[in-house]
Design a protein around this motif. Structure first.
Motif, PDB file in Angstrom:
ATOM      1  N   HIS A   1      -9.101  -5.186  -1.033  1.00 47.62           N
ATOM      2  CA  HIS A   1      -9.713  -4.246  -1.724  1.00 47.62           C
ATOM      3  C   HIS A   1      -8.979  -3.474  -2.574  1.00 47.62           C
ATOM      4  O   HIS A   1      -7.721  -3.411  -2.453  1.00 47.62           O
ATOM      5  CB  HIS A   1     -10.632  -3.572  -1.022  1.00 47.62           C
ATOM      6  N   VAL A   2      -9.620  -2.907  -3.560  1.00 42.73           N
ATOM      7  CA  VAL A   2      -8.768  -1.809  -4.344  1.00 42.73           C
ATOM      8  C   VAL A   2      -8.077  -0.551  -3.506  1.00 42.73           C
ATOM      9  O   VAL A   2      -8.959  -0.097  -2.794  1.00 42.73           O
ATOM     10  CB  VAL A   2      -9.744  -1.079  -5.383  1.00 42.73           C
ATOM     11  N   GLU A   3      -6.873  -0.178  -3.608  1.00 40.34           N
ATOM     12  CA  GLU A   3      -6.186   0.780  -3.130  1.00 40.34           C
ATOM     13  C   GLU A   3      -5.200   1.100  -3.661  1.00 40.34           C
ATOM     14  O   GLU A   3      -4.657   0.525  -4.557  1.00 40.34           O
ATOM     15  CB  GLU A   3      -5.636  -0.038  -1.603  1.00 40.34           C
ATOM     16  N   ASN A   4      -4.725   2.518  -3.202  1.00 38.05           N
ATOM     17  CA  ASN A   4      -3.368   2.833  -3.904  1.00 38.05           C
ATOM     18  C   ASN A   4      -2.347   1.919  -3.543  1.00 38.05           C
ATOM     19  O   ASN A   4      -1.914   2.197  -2.293  1.00 38.05           O
ATOM     20  CB  ASN A   4      -3.223   4.544  -3.468  1.00 38.05           C
ATOM     21  N   ALA A   5      -1.669   1.363  -4.149  1.00 37.89           N
ATOM     22  CA  ALA A   5      -0.855   0.295  -4.062  1.00 37.89           C
ATOM     23  C   ALA A   5       0.476   0.254  -5.278  1.00 37.89           C
ATOM     24  O   ALA A   5       0.004   0.495  -6.356  1.00 37.89           O
ATOM     25  CB  ALA A   5      -1.328  -1.056  -3.927  1.00 37.89           C
ATOM     26  N   GLN A   6       1.256  -0.390  -5.224  1.00 40.62           N
ATOM     27  CA  GLN A   6       2.260  -0.783  -5.778  1.00 40.62           C
ATOM     28  C   GLN A   6       2.537  -2.536  -5.552  1.00 40.62           C
ATOM     29  O   GLN A   6       2.665  -2.934  -4.524  1.00 40.62           O
ATOM     30  CB  GLN A   6       3.779  -0.390  -5.472  1.00 40.62           C
ATOM     31  N   VAL A   7       2.170  -3.139  -6.788  1.00 40.70           N
ATOM     32  CA  VAL A   7       2.367  -4.814  -6.884  1.00 40.70           C
ATOM     33  C   VAL A   7       3.699  -4.982  -7.519  1.00 40.70           C
ATOM     34  O   VAL A   7       3.920  -4.544  -8.453  1.00 40.70           O
ATOM     35  CB  VAL A   7       1.005  -5.179  -7.479  1.00 40.70           C
ATOM     36  N   SER A   8       4.351  -5.979  -6.688  1.00 33.48           N
ATOM     37  CA  SER A   8       5.667  -6.518  -7.413  1.00 33.48           C
ATOM     38  C   SER A   8       5.459  -8.180  -7.259  1.00 33.48           C
ATOM     39  O   SER A   8       4.790  -8.509  -6.515  1.00 33.48           O
ATOM     40  CB  SER A   8       6.706  -5.981  -6.692  1.00 33.48           C
ATOM     41  N   VAL A   9       6.017  -8.759  -8.566  1.00 40.32           N
ATOM     42  CA  VAL A   9       6.240 -10.127  -8.296  1.00 40.32           C
ATOM     43  C   VAL A   9       7.698 -10.601  -7.930  1.00 40.32           C
ATOM     44  O   VAL A   9       8.711  -9.967  -8.363  1.00 40.32           O
ATOM     45  CB  VAL A   9       6.192 -10.713  -9.869  1.00 40.32           C
TER      46      VAL A   9
ATOM     47  N   ILE B   1       0.774  -1.195  -0.001  1.00 37.62           N
ATOM     48  CA  ILE B   1       0.029  -0.138  -0.070  1.00 37.62           C
ATOM     49  C   ILE B   1       0.899   1.440   0.120  1.00 37.62           C
ATOM     50  O   ILE B   1       1.939   1.242   0.763  1.00 37.62           O
ATOM     51  CB  ILE B   1      -0.802   0.036   1.157  1.00 37.62           C
ATOM     52  N   ARG B   2       0.474   2.206  -0.873  1.00 36.46           N
ATOM     53  CA  ARG B   2       1.246   3.605  -1.027  1.00 36.46           C
ATOM     54  C   ARG B   2       0.416   4.739  -0.749  1.00 36.46           C
ATOM     55  O   ARG B   2      -0.874   4.520  -1.313  1.00 36.46           O
ATOM     56  CB  ARG B   2       2.091   3.588  -2.635  1.00 36.46           C
ATOM     57  N   LYS B   3       0.900   5.688  -0.035  1.00 35.33           N
ATOM     58  CA  LYS B   3       0.151   6.700   0.239  1.00 35.33           C
ATOM     59  C   LYS B   3       0.168   7.813  -1.202  1.00 35.33           C
ATOM     60  O   LYS B   3      -0.816   8.309  -1.474  1.00 35.33           O
ATOM     61  CB  LYS B   3       0.398   7.442   1.416  1.00 35.33           C
ATOM     62  N   GLY B   4       1.299   8.081  -1.589  1.00 36.45           N
ATOM     63  CA  GLY B   4       1.327   8.872  -2.894  1.00 36.45           C
ATOM     64  C   GLY B   4       1.415   8.250  -3.956  1.00 36.45           C
ATOM     65  O   GLY B   4       1.138   7.028  -4.154  1.00 36.45           O
ATOM     66  N   THR B   5       1.744   8.984  -5.209  1.00 38.70           N
ATOM     67  CA  THR B   5       1.784   8.368  -6.663  1.00 38.70           C
ATOM     68  C   THR B   5       3.163   8.387  -7.072  1.00 38.70           C
ATOM     69  O   THR B   5       3.303   8.466  -8.433  1.00 38.70           O
ATOM     70  CB  THR B   5       0.590   9.144  -7.474  1.00 38.70           C
ATOM     71  N   LYS B   6       4.266   8.848  -6.581  1.00 39.39           N
ATOM     72  CA  LYS B   6       5.542   9.194  -7.068  1.00 39.39           C
ATOM     73  C   LYS B   6       6.298   7.916  -7.273  1.00 39.39           C
ATOM     74  O   LYS B   6       7.120   7.882  -8.094  1.00 39.39           O
ATOM     75  CB  LYS B   6       6.418  10.027  -6.235  1.00 39.39           C
ATOM     76  N   SER B   7       6.057   6.788  -6.684  1.00 37.48           N
ATOM     77  CA  SER B   7       6.820   5.568  -6.786  1.00 37.48           C
ATOM     78  C   SER B   7       6.377   5.039  -8.304  1.00 37.48           C
ATOM     79  O   SER B   7       5.148   5.000  -8.470  1.00 37.48           O
ATOM     80  CB  SER B   7       6.664   4.362  -5.800  1.00 37.48           C
ATOM     81  N   VAL B   8       7.274   4.289  -8.807  1.00 35.67           N
ATOM     82  CA  VAL B   8       6.965   3.552 -10.188  1.00 35.67           C
ATOM     83  C   VAL B   8       5.794   2.505  -9.851  1.00 35.67           C
ATOM     84  O   VAL B   8       5.900   1.675  -8.942  1.00 35.67           O
ATOM     85  CB  VAL B   8       8.184   2.762 -10.952  1.00 35.67           C
ATOM     86  N   GLY B   9       4.960   2.281 -10.691  1.00 36.13           N
ATOM     87  CA  GLY B   9       3.792   1.447 -10.766  1.00 36.13           C
ATOM     88  C   GLY B   9       2.586   1.398  -9.757  1.00 36.13           C
ATOM     89  O   GLY B   9       1.828   0.606  -9.586  1.00 36.13           O
TER      90      GLY B   9
END
Length: 95
Positions: free
Chosen positions: A84-92, A65-73
């Motif tokens: 649920h749907v949240e502001n997040a960054q998904v990685s494998v 889960i990420r609060k901002g939108t500055k990180s990639v992805g």
């Protein structure tokens, strides 16, 4: 697959040579099938590189889960961490 310390498209493109990184990003973004083909090539590489036939490769998709939108992805997307749907960054991760 490269010696670049951080594996993002921009840095891999810079290490690859004289083509501007944004041109390489545009090239891959315009061809969705290219990403799938890369996955097949890397999959074959991993399978042939495993030391024994009974080796195990684990792929784990993780959402942070990420609060901002500055990180990639970072985008509004489903992540199991929140459920649920949240502001997040998904990685494998492969191990």
């Amino acid at each position: 697959m490269s010696d670049v310390p951080r594996k993002n498209m921009w840095q891999v493109a810079v290490a690859a040579g004289p083509v501007a990184p944004d041109r390489l990003q545009d090239f891959l973004a315009a061809r969705p099938g290219m990403r799938m083909n890369c996955g097949v090539v890397y999959g074959e590489f991993v399978v042939t590189s495993l030391p024994t036939e009974d080796a195990l490769l684990i792929a784990d998709e993780t959402g942070d889960i990420r609060k901002g939108t500055k990180s990639v992805g970072v985008a509004r997307q489903y992540t199991g961490v929140a459920g649920h749907v949240e502001n997040a960054q998904v990685s494998v991760h492969l191990s």
